[in-house]
Design a protein around this motif. Structure first.
Motif, PDB file in Angstrom:
ATOM      1  N   UNK A 239     -43.191  15.727 -40.023  1.00  0.00           N
ATOM      2  CA  UNK A 239     -43.819  16.277 -41.218  1.00  0.00           C
ATOM      3  C   UNK A 239     -43.416  15.456 -42.441  1.00  0.00           C
ATOM      4  N   UNK A 240     -44.277  15.454 -43.440  1.00  0.00           N
ATOM      5  CA  UNK A 240     -43.902  14.899 -44.746  1.00  0.00           C
ATOM      6  C   UNK A 240     -44.835  15.464 -45.810  1.00  0.00           C
ATOM      7  N   UNK A 241     -44.544  15.097 -47.070  1.00  0.00           N
ATOM      8  CA  UNK A 241     -45.410  15.508 -48.183  1.00  0.00           C
ATOM      9  C   UNK A 241     -45.379  16.990 -48.495  1.00  0.00           C
ATOM     10  N   UNK A 242     -44.243  17.650 -48.294  1.00  0.00           N
ATOM     11  CA  UNK A 242     -44.156  19.082 -48.572  1.00  0.00           C
ATOM     12  C   UNK A 242     -44.190  19.346 -50.070  1.00  0.00           C
TER      13      UNK A 242
ATOM     14  N   UNK B 224     -35.479  28.909 -50.907  1.00  0.00           N
ATOM     15  CA  UNK B 224     -36.698  29.068 -50.118  1.00  0.00           C
ATOM     16  C   UNK B 224     -37.159  27.731 -49.561  1.00  0.00           C
ATOM     17  N   UNK B 225     -36.934  26.648 -50.306  1.00  0.00           N
ATOM     18  CA  UNK B 225     -37.205  25.316 -49.759  1.00  0.00           C
ATOM     19  C   UNK B 225     -36.357  25.076 -48.507  1.00  0.00           C
TER      20      UNK B 225
ATOM     21  N   UNK C 103     -35.882  23.849 -42.963  1.00  0.00           N
ATOM     22  CA  UNK C 103     -35.122  24.062 -41.734  1.00  0.00           C
ATOM     23  C   UNK C 103     -36.071  24.263 -40.550  1.00  0.00           C
ATOM     24  N   UNK C 104     -37.156  25.021 -40.771  1.00  0.00           N
ATOM     25  CA  UNK C 104     -38.146  25.227 -39.706  1.00  0.00           C
ATOM     26  C   UNK C 104     -38.847  23.915 -39.371  1.00  0.00           C
TER      27      UNK C 104
ATOM     28  N   UNK D 192     -43.511  34.429 -40.759  1.00  0.00           N
ATOM     29  CA  UNK D 192     -42.635  35.442 -40.198  1.00  0.00           C
ATOM     30  C   UNK D 192     -41.387  35.650 -41.031  1.00  0.00           C
ATOM     31  N   UNK D 193     -40.920  34.590 -41.698  1.00  0.00           N
ATOM     32  CA  UNK D 193     -39.727  34.696 -42.547  1.00  0.00           C
ATOM     33  C   UNK D 193     -40.082  34.795 -44.028  1.00  0.00           C
TER      34      UNK D 193
END
Length: 332
Positions: free
Chosen positions: A241-244, A223-224, A229-230, A283-284
């Protein structure tokens, strides 16, 4: 540093899973009746241990029903995020109950090993036990499939427990048959002891999984990969982006990420971009709750708040992706 945060609700409603708990309760009552009858007919301690585990199945199914009812309740002023974690308590209780059943089985097995007794009516006893195992196996497959589909640890735990019951029942049946073929009565006790040990291993697994959930375990790697990927696809030189960070609670999934956009974007433009990002993610992954933190991409301060523990998005140290500071920034 100017920023804005936004969150959204998943597009898919939570599913009431209590019907599966009722199915498990019904199966437990049927198998208890069948296995107890098989034990009374044969006097096999192995079949007694199998019946004892079915009693645990019944208690665990009742606990699962309660947990699923609680988890399905909507959020309130006191429980603003709902009660999804109730499912982890159910899995933990089931693990403890498995330990209790294993203890009874092991003690009984030792006593029967020291004082072996002949078995009676083995043919009928084995036939009844096979029917009970088929009932458990069918229900286990239904629970495992539903648990995977709805991300329910309660249904997965109950399904794993029932499937373990099927495996141990098969072992008991083989053991009882070997007692008849060899005439070695103590083999029945040895099989029962092995069943007890196997049940303990299952209980350890269930408790480990439930504790991990209560401690905010991250989403699975697959799932990560869907999320990153998105985010990588949307990284285009002007936005990154960062800090997920991610976590899960029962059927619900949560993520938060910093979104770095051009300094001259308006709040409206940033908000519209984030809305599009959230809709693509959900959506996914329909039960994903998305929390975003909007930051100016060229401000060095935007790179000072990257969490120590986070999911790499770009396959490298995200702090190293910060733009170089010009002389004015360094002097300021």
């Amino acid at each position: 540093m100017s920023s804005t945060e936004t969150s959204s609700r998943p597009v898919r409603q939570k599913v009431d899973l209590t019907k599966f708990a009722w199915l498990s309760i019904a199966a437990a009552i049927v198998t208890i009746t069948l296995k107890a009858g098989a034990w009374v007919m044969t006097g096999s301690v192995g079949l007694l241990s199998d019946a004892a585990e079915s009693v645990v199945n019944l208690v665990a199914a009742v606990v699962a029903l309660i947990a699923l009812r609680v988890a399905f309740r909507p959020a309130t002023e006191r429980f603003l995020y709902g009660r999804a974690r109730a499912e982890y308590f159910s899995a933990a209780v089931e693990g403890v109950m498995i330990f209790a059943a294993a203890g009874v089985i092991l003690v009984t097995a030792v006593e029967r090993f020291l004082n072996p007794r002949p078995l009676e009516n083995v043919g009928w006893g084995l036939a009844i036990s096979v029917i009970a195992s088929l009932v458990n196996g069918g229900v286990a497959l239904v629970l495992l499939r539903a648990g995977k589909q709805h991300d329910s640890i309660t249904l997965r735990a109950d399904g794993k427990h029932l499937m373990t019951d099927v495996v141990t029942s098969a072992g008991v049946l083989v053991g009882v048959a070997l007692v008849v073929l060899t005439g070695w009565e103590r083999l029945d006790a040895l099989v029962a002891f092995a069943v007890g040990v196997n049940i303990i291993v299952t209980g350890i697994g269930l408790i480990t999984e439930s504790v991990s959930g209560l401690l905010d375990k991250a989403l699975p790697d697959e799932e990560h990969e869907v999320i990153t990927e998105i985010l990588r696809r949307r990284t285009d030189g002007t936005v990154t982006f960062h800090g997920l960070q991610t976590r899960e609670a029962g059927q619900e999934k949560y993520m938060n990420v910093h979104v770095l956009v051009p300094d001259d974007w308006t709040v409206k433009r940033g908000h519209d971009y984030i809305e599009g990002l959230e809709h693509e993610l959900m959506g996914v992954m329909p039960t994903l709750h998305v929390l975003t933190h909007l930051e100016p991409i060229s401000d060095p301060a935007s790179y000072e708040d990257i969490p120590e523990a986070h999911v790499p998005i770009h396959g490298e140290d995200e702090a190293a992706l910060r733009p170089p500071r010009d002389d004015a920034d360094a002097q300021g």
